[in-house]
Structures are given as C-alpha cells and as structure tokens.
Design a protein around this motif. Structure first.
Motif, PDB file in Angstrom:
ATOM      1  N   THR A   7     -14.789 -31.431  65.812  1.00 19.82           N
ATOM      2  CA  THR A   7     -15.697 -30.917  64.799  1.00 19.82           C
ATOM      3  C   THR A   7     -15.533 -29.405  64.634  1.00 19.82           C
ATOM      4  O   THR A   7     -15.628 -28.651  65.600  1.00 19.82           O
ATOM      5  N   THR A   8     -15.311 -28.972  63.401  1.00 16.89           N
ATOM      6  CA  THR A   8     -15.169 -27.542  63.107  1.00 16.89           C
ATOM      7  C   THR A   8     -16.537 -26.873  63.069  1.00 16.89           C
ATOM      8  O   THR A   8     -17.572 -27.543  63.044  1.00 16.89           O
ATOM      9  N   HIS A   9     -16.539 -25.542  63.008  1.00 16.36           N
ATOM     10  CA  HIS A   9     -17.816 -24.801  62.973  1.00 16.36           C
ATOM     11  C   HIS A   9     -18.615 -25.121  61.716  1.00 16.36           C
ATOM     12  O   HIS A   9     -19.837 -24.977  61.696  1.00 16.36           O
ATOM     13  N   ILE A  14     -11.750 -32.966  62.313  1.00 16.98           N
ATOM     14  CA  ILE A  14     -10.308 -32.793  62.356  1.00 16.98           C
ATOM     15  C   ILE A  14      -9.722 -33.922  63.192  1.00 16.98           C
ATOM     16  O   ILE A  14     -10.100 -34.109  64.351  1.00 16.98           O
ATOM     17  N   TYR A  60      -4.643 -30.822  59.450  1.00 17.87           N
ATOM     18  CA  TYR A  60      -5.567 -29.786  58.994  1.00 17.87           C
ATOM     19  C   TYR A  60      -6.663 -30.416  58.126  1.00 17.87           C
ATOM     20  O   TYR A  60      -6.491 -31.517  57.590  1.00 17.87           O
ATOM     21  N   ARG A  61      -7.752 -29.702  57.921  1.00 18.83           N
ATOM     22  CA  ARG A  61      -8.755 -30.137  56.945  1.00 18.83           C
ATOM     23  C   ARG A  61      -8.083 -30.310  55.575  1.00 18.83           C
ATOM     24  O   ARG A  61      -7.169 -29.568  55.213  1.00 18.83           O
ATOM     25  N   SER A  66      -8.022 -36.060  58.227  1.00 18.11           N
ATOM     26  CA  SER A  66      -9.120 -35.125  58.481  1.00 18.11           C
ATOM     27  C   SER A  66     -10.035 -35.014  57.255  1.00 18.11           C
ATOM     28  O   SER A  66      -9.641 -35.337  56.132  1.00 18.11           O
ATOM     29  N   ASP A  77      -8.511 -21.207  57.180  1.00 18.18           N
ATOM     30  CA  ASP A  77      -9.097 -22.481  57.620  1.00 18.18           C
ATOM     31  C   ASP A  77      -8.097 -23.274  58.450  1.00 18.18           C
ATOM     32  O   ASP A  77      -8.441 -23.814  59.515  1.00 18.18           O
ATOM     33  N   ASN A  80      -7.563 -21.797  61.800  1.00 17.54           N
ATOM     34  CA  ASN A  80      -8.716 -22.083  62.669  1.00 17.54           C
ATOM     35  C   ASN A  80      -8.716 -23.538  63.139  1.00 17.54           C
ATOM     36  O   ASN A  80      -9.121 -23.825  64.278  1.00 17.54           O
ATOM     37  N   ASP A  81      -8.271 -24.459  62.289  1.00 13.64           N
ATOM     38  CA  ASP A  81      -8.156 -25.858  62.717  1.00 13.64           C
ATOM     39  C   ASP A  81      -7.150 -25.981  63.862  1.00 13.64           C
ATOM     40  O   ASP A  81      -7.372 -26.721  64.829  1.00 13.64           O
ATOM     41  N   LEU A  84      -8.689 -24.664  66.994  1.00 12.88           N
ATOM     42  CA  LEU A  84      -9.650 -25.642  67.510  1.00 12.88           C
ATOM     43  C   LEU A  84      -8.939 -26.707  68.343  1.00 12.88           C
ATOM     44  O   LEU A  84      -9.391 -27.060  69.446  1.00 12.88           O
TER      45      LEU A  84
END
Length: 250
Positions: A7-9, A14, A60-61, A66, A77, A80-81, A84
């Motif tokens: 789970t992303t912020h 993902i 990735y998102r 995802s 983004d 950051n994925d 994570l």
C-alpha cells in the motif's frame, strides 16, 4: 499465483511477486507502459528460480496489476513505488535490473537507497526520456496542445491505442534529470547493455551514463544488431550472463 499487495502513502495497491532464495536479491524494474509479466521479467524469474536465487518483480501504479490509471502517474510516483518495494519486500543486498525507463528509475533508486542496492544492470536505459519527448518527439503543435489541455495522445508501435502523455509526467521528470551532471556518486558495480539498432532510445544514452558513473564502476556492452526490447533469446542469454557475472563480483 496471486501477487503481494503493498500500500502506497496515498492508498493505492502495488502488485508484486517475490521469489524466496539465496542473496543477493534481483529486483526487476520495468519500463514505461510495461509490466511484470513481460518477457524479460518472467525470464529472469525462471533463471533465478533455477539457481535458487531471490527475485522480485512488480508493477508501478497505473501499470499491470497495480491500482491507478497510467495517465495519473508521474516519474516521481513510479520512483516512489520502486522505493516502496525495496523498503518493504527486498532484503539487502539487492541487484536492480532496470529496463528502459526502469534503467533511469533503478539509478535514482540506487542513489536513494545505497544501503539496499549493491549492483545495477541497465537494459536500454533511458534516463531523461521525458526531456526527449518534449524536445525531440513533439511538434510545435503538440507542445501547444500539451500546454492548453495538459496532455497529448501519442501513437505507439507497441499497442493499437495511443498512450496518453501528460504535462505532469514531463514536469516531474525535470526533478530527476541525470545526464546534465558531471558525474554520479556511485560506488557499486554497474553493467549497461544497449542495442545499437534501438530506434526508441539511442545507445549514446547508455554511453553517457557509463561515463558519468565512471569506468572503474561501470561496464558498457553494445549489441550491434540489438533493438530496443532486447528480448530475443540471445539478448536474454546475454542479460542473464551479465547479471550472473555481477552477482559473482559481489
């Protein structure tokens, strides 16, 4: 097999697959509009499974399995994925294997997680490709449309429908540019593989990246008849050999 969900912020899921095995872990970082079910990602998983090596692939998102829409994503983004996945799934040390845009993101991730990433393989790496889209691939008319509506629909030879390229994506790329630098602060072994018949990303990108990292740390391998995808059997065997060589160095 169902993927792991991270789970992303901002609450997105993902999707990732993790193969348990011997360290170091190989992490596959996919390309632009690609996913973890691609030829290279699944081939490398089979190779790692055969050797009892740990391996991770993910989307990735806005890609693959995802959450999210592709056109809502930015380079920040997707970086950051990747971070994570590194933080929550990957046990150090990690060898990052980045394909195309994934080569850019792998370098950015290595600079941000020096405690995790101990080696890197770039396949047709495309650092700063967002600048190339704006300056080389877009006409004056497309730039005008981009400024007015915030996106354009870009035809792709890899799919029937055009890909939506947003101004947010191009603007986010400006925060992560590498090729204007005099050098990169790397103290890990790097191998860069690039096809000289690549029509999407010029091989000179990998040559420049190789110079920035430094010849003591980086090796450049050019494939004379190689195209962008580098997914022929002989390309996959080359990539696999170079990953194994790098793992032995560690």
């Amino acid at each position: 097999m169902k993927p792991i969900q991270l789970t992303t912020h901002d609450g997105l899921k993902i999707a990732a697959h993790k193969l348990e095995g011997e360290s170091p872990t190989t992490l596959f970082v996919p390309g632009f509009f690609s996913n973890m079910e691609g030829t290279k990602a699944t081939f490398l998983e089979k190779q790692c499974k055969k050797r009892g090596r740990a391996y991770i692939r993910f989307d990735y998102r806005g890609h693959g399995q995802s959450d999210g829409k592709f056109e809502d994503g930015t380079l920040t983004d997707w970086l950051n994925d990747t971070l994570l996945v590194l933080d929550e799934l990957a046990d150090a040390p990690v060898v990052a294997v980045g394909s195309s845009m994934g080569g850019w993101i792998a370098v950015l991730a290595a600079l941000r997680r020096p405690d995790k990433i101990c080696g890197l393989v770039g396949i047709a790496s495309s650092p700063d490709f967002t600048e190339d889209i704006w300056h080389r691939r877009m006409t004056d008319q497309q730039q005008s449309v981009m400024n007015e509506q915030g996106y354009i629909a870009q035809p792709s030879e890899y799919r029937d429908e055009p890909i939506i390229i947003t101004k947010r994506l191009l603007d986010s790329g400006k925060d992560h540019l590498l090729l204007h630098k005099k050098s990169l602060d790397f103290d890990i072994p790097v191998t860069l593989i690039h096809g000289m018949e690549d029509r999407d990303v010029p091989w000179q990108k990998s040559e420049k990246l190789n110079r920035l990292i430094g010849e003591e740390q980086s090796e450049l391998i050019l494939v004379p008849d190689g195209a962008h995808r580098l997914s022929r059997d002989k390309d996959l065997e080359l990539i696999d050999r170079e990953i194994v060589k790098l793992l032995k160095k560690l």
